[in-house]
Scaffold this active site. Structure first.
Site, PDB file in Angstrom:
ATOM      1  N   ALA A 302       0.829  -1.199   0.000  1.00 39.97           N
ATOM      2  CA  ALA A 302       0.000   0.000   0.000  1.00 39.97           C
ATOM      3  C   ALA A 302       0.867   1.253   0.000  1.00 39.97           C
ATOM      4  O   ALA A 302       2.034   1.231   0.403  1.00 39.97           O
ATOM      5  CB  ALA A 302      -0.922   0.013   1.220  1.00 39.97           C
ATOM      6  N   SER A 303       0.293   2.353  -0.461  1.00 41.78           N
ATOM      7  CA  SER A 303       0.893   3.682  -0.407  1.00 41.78           C
ATOM      8  C   SER A 303       2.239   3.691  -1.130  1.00 41.78           C
ATOM      9  O   SER A 303       2.320   3.322  -2.291  1.00 41.78           O
ATOM     10  CB  SER A 303       0.996   4.138   1.043  1.00 41.78           C
ATOM     11  OG  SER A 303       1.229   5.531   1.133  1.00 41.78           O
ATOM     12  N   ASN A 304       3.329   4.082  -0.457  1.00 37.51           N
ATOM     13  CA  ASN A 304       4.635   4.048  -1.113  1.00 37.51           C
ATOM     14  C   ASN A 304       5.008   2.635  -1.529  1.00 37.51           C
ATOM     15  O   ASN A 304       5.681   2.432  -2.548  1.00 37.51           O
ATOM     16  CB  ASN A 304       5.712   4.611  -0.179  1.00 37.51           C
ATOM     17  CG  ASN A 304       5.682   6.124  -0.096  1.00 37.51           C
ATOM     18  OD1 ASN A 304       4.948   6.780  -0.820  1.00 37.51           O
ATOM     19  ND2 ASN A 304       6.490   6.679   0.791  1.00 37.51           N
TER      20      ASN A 304
END
Length: 692
Positions: A302-304
């Site tokens: 997730a995310s980065n």
């Protein structure tokens, strides 16, 4: 159903296993390798089992809901304690562990399974400040039906950063999990004490210890022969670093911000290295050859971490992954060859999309504080936590960034600036709260330093990082330094370390309480304008370096036909959908056309930071856990790859906001194989259509 691969990145294995053929003409040998990892450091391995152990530290459902004491003596923690602490910190930082939110019943662990197994860790790279690779190999792994999940860390976290979002799911399936911090990590240096941290998260004296540090401030003496990572920058000397430390006591340097490398450009590379590390280790452990051709490989984070997976899939030419799943990815798409528009129901079309994090974080840093004065954002969690934002509104007016009006009018103008920048109306109450906790200045300080490859001694925009004792305003020694690497997220504010405004009147002070040169408590507009000048003023000496850094991290949208899922909460105020998942999906449709296997699921009533859901509910801000949909997407992809079931078409998921913070199955809905046609996402004739 694993398909064969034609590897474009094939280089030799860095370990020898007994099953390897001696023939250079063996066609299987061409599929043995993902990427060269001959710069691998010493590999440590450790067995984990028992009631208070296991690959997730023994934290089953009960341990996550009711955590035990993690340290017997916080000033001198053991390596085992630090490992358990960072497992717990990284799990609970990304997941809502409230029972009323559905954790332990609707998603997440349902019991206290311990996951016994072996963990392998090593540094990789050249010189100092290397990336961390880690493999968790559960006893339940089946070498006759091997499954490997690659889970690069989210945010700026250490190698354990995806244990809650991806690791627990993968271990429950009997998959090995390969992680990397992607050279961000929680590596830090307490500059006055000259204390850093090693591979096992233990604090070390950087002058005396023989252990390799996860991070140390690069200097000309430390890096006598700079690699290409340092091209175009000048490293400080040891003397210059010492002078900075003497003039600025009790400051900290962080790996993501201060490596003087644009670490983000290599997130995909480190993800591929983590996969090769895992294949090599599995081959040695089982004395049989594991390759992308005979191992089910899923990239998921997730995310980065989601961005790292996408970049790895782009770079691997379809040759490594069987499937990928990414949640709210911090991906910045390149400009498409053909301009396109994002249309969402009856809202104004969006043409100014695909902006990088630096740009939309800059707009939020400028205007979100003042937007707290807009009536629509009244009562938002954390809004004006730093104090009354009227001074920021007035300072924006004085700078010519807002038109004259009363405070409410200025707030409404600021709120409109956020909407004009591509944020959705669903996210503005979150945005003003993020401003209250200084999030956007933290992002700019971290990514601005990284993209420009600036040193900590450069004091970019007069911002530094330090501990501040509660009730005071000036930097002070950090009292729990020994546990910092385990507890930290890798980006201030974190674990008691905050941003410092070095040029505050009267001396350096914590930014949340500092005034500007004019004596006004205007949320450090001076700092925000500094970040703006670097980006937009061509005469600024860092302008070109910043733009070069940003251009080096853009995603090209080509996933080479790999089955892929992106899932994103519509209300995300950290990684807004109009600058990440939506335009990346459209770019992919242009680049791959009918060959694309990417599905995009957008989730109304969901945002980025699930661990805040209980607090948001108390403020009347009701959201669903995006992690639920990430794990549902993982299930969909796993069934697709192992059973051949179809992936649902791209769609807006039918959800309802919870009430009183209590999430029910009726609130959640499903990512539906037979979704209503009115909910399907479509890209046709340069228009991405998003249903309401």
């Amino acid at each position: 159903m694993h398909r064969p691969f034609a590897l474009s990145l094939a280089i030799g294995l860095s370990v020898t296993v007994s099953a390897c053929s001696d023939s250079d003409d063996d066609p299987v040998d061409e599929q043995m390798s993902v990427i060269n990892i001959d710069s691998l450091g010493t590999v440590s391995s450790e067995r984990h089992e028992g009631d208070n152990d296991g690959l997730l530290g023994g934290f089953g459902l009960s341990g996550l809901l009711d955590p035990p004491e993690l340290y017997d003596e916080p000033t001198s923690p053991t390596a085992a304690e630090l490992r358990r602490a960072t497992l717990h910190a990284n799990y609970t930082a990304l997941v809502d562990t409230r029972a009323e939110g559905g954790f332990g019943t609707l998603y997440g662990p349902l019991d206290d399974t311990r996951f016994p197994g072996t963990e392998f860790r090593a540094f990789i790279g050249d010189g100092i400040n290397r990336a961390t690779l880690m493999l968790q190999l559960p006893d339940s792994f089946n070498p006759e039906n091997p499954c490997l999940v690659a889970a690069p860390s989210s945010g700026s976290r250490n190698a354990y950063g995806a244990v809650g979002t991806t690791g627990e799911w993968a271990l429950a399936k009997g998959c090995a999990v390969t992680y990397t911090d992607a050279n961000k990590g929680t590596g830090a240096v307490a500059l006055t004490q000259n204390i850093g941290f090693d591979l096992s998260l233990q604090s070390i004296d950087l002058e005396q210890s023989d252990a390799e540090a996860s991070f140390r401030v690069p200097t000309q003496e430390q890096v006598p022969e700079p690699s290409a990572d340092y091209a175009g920058v000048v490293l400080p000397t040891d003397a210059e670093l010492a002078a900075y430390v003497e003039s600025n006591p009790d400051r900290h340097a962080f790996k993501h911000a201060h490596s003087q490398k644009n670490v983000e450009k290599d997130w995909g590379l480190h993800t591929l290295q983590s996969i090769q590390f895992a294949l090599n280790t599995l081959s040695a452990e089982y004395e049989q050859r594991f390759t992308p051709a005979n191992t089910l490989i899923i990239g998921a984070s997730a995310s980065n971490g989601g961005s790292a997976v996408l970049r790895a899939a782009e770079q691997s030419d379809g040759s490594v992954f069987d499937g990928i799943v990414v949640g709210e990815p911090n991906i910045s798409p390149v400009a498409a060859d053909t301009a396109f528009t994002i249309n969402m129901a009856d809202r104004d079309p969006v043409t100014e999309h695909s902006k990088p994090l630096y740009d939309y974080a800059l707009v939020a840093e400028l205007f979100a504080g003042c937007a707290a004065k807009a009536p629509v954002n009244a009562g938002a969690l954390f809004a004006e936590l730093r104090g009354d934002t009227t001074s920021r509104c007035n300072a924006l007016l004085a700078a010519g960034l807002l038109e004259p009006g009363d405070t409410a009018s200025l707030g409404e103008q600021a709120n409109q600036k956020l909407l004009d920048a591509g944020y959705l109306q669903e996210s503005t109450r979150i945005l003003v709260g993020y401003s209250g906790i200084d999030l956007f200045q933290s992002l700019l300080a971290t990514y601005g330093n990284a993209y420009t490859r600036s040193s900590v001694v450069d004091s970019l925009c007069q911002i530094s990082m330090a501990h501040v004792v509660t009730g005071t305003t000036t930097p002070a020694p950090y009292p729990q330094l020994a546990t910092l690497s385990a507890d930290s997220s890798g980006i201030p504010r974190t674990a008691g370390i905050y941003l410092i405004k070095d040029d505050a009147p009267g001396g350096a002070a914590i930014q949340i309480a500092a005034t500007s040169a004019n004596g006004e408590a205007d949320y450090n507009l001076e700092g925000a304008l500094c970040w703006q000048d670097i980006r937009h003023n061509e005469a600024n000496p860092l302008h070109e370096r910043l733009n070069t850094g940003i251009n080096g991290i853009l995603g090209n949208g080509n996933l080479h036909g790999v089955p892929a899922i992106m899932v994103h909460g519509r209300a995300d105020a950290l990684i807004p959908v109009n600058h990440s998942s939506r335009p990346y999906y459209a770019l992919n449709q242009q680049v791959e056309g009918d060959a694309s296997a990417l599905k995009y699921y957008e989730v109304p009533n969901a945002q980025h930071l699930d661990f805040l859901l209980g607090s948001y509910a108390l403020a009347g801000m009701e959201f669903l856990p995006i992690d639920y949909y990430f794990k549902q997407s993982m299930d969909l992809m796993y069934d697709h790859l192992t059973q051949g079931t179809a992936l649902p078409e791209s769609q807006v998921v039918a959800t309802e906001a919870p009430s009183g913070g209590v999430v029910t199955p009726e609130n959640l809905g499903v990512i539906a194989l037979d979704a209503d046609p009115d909910r399907l996402i479509d890209y046709t004739d340069s228009v991405l259509s998003i249903p309401q």
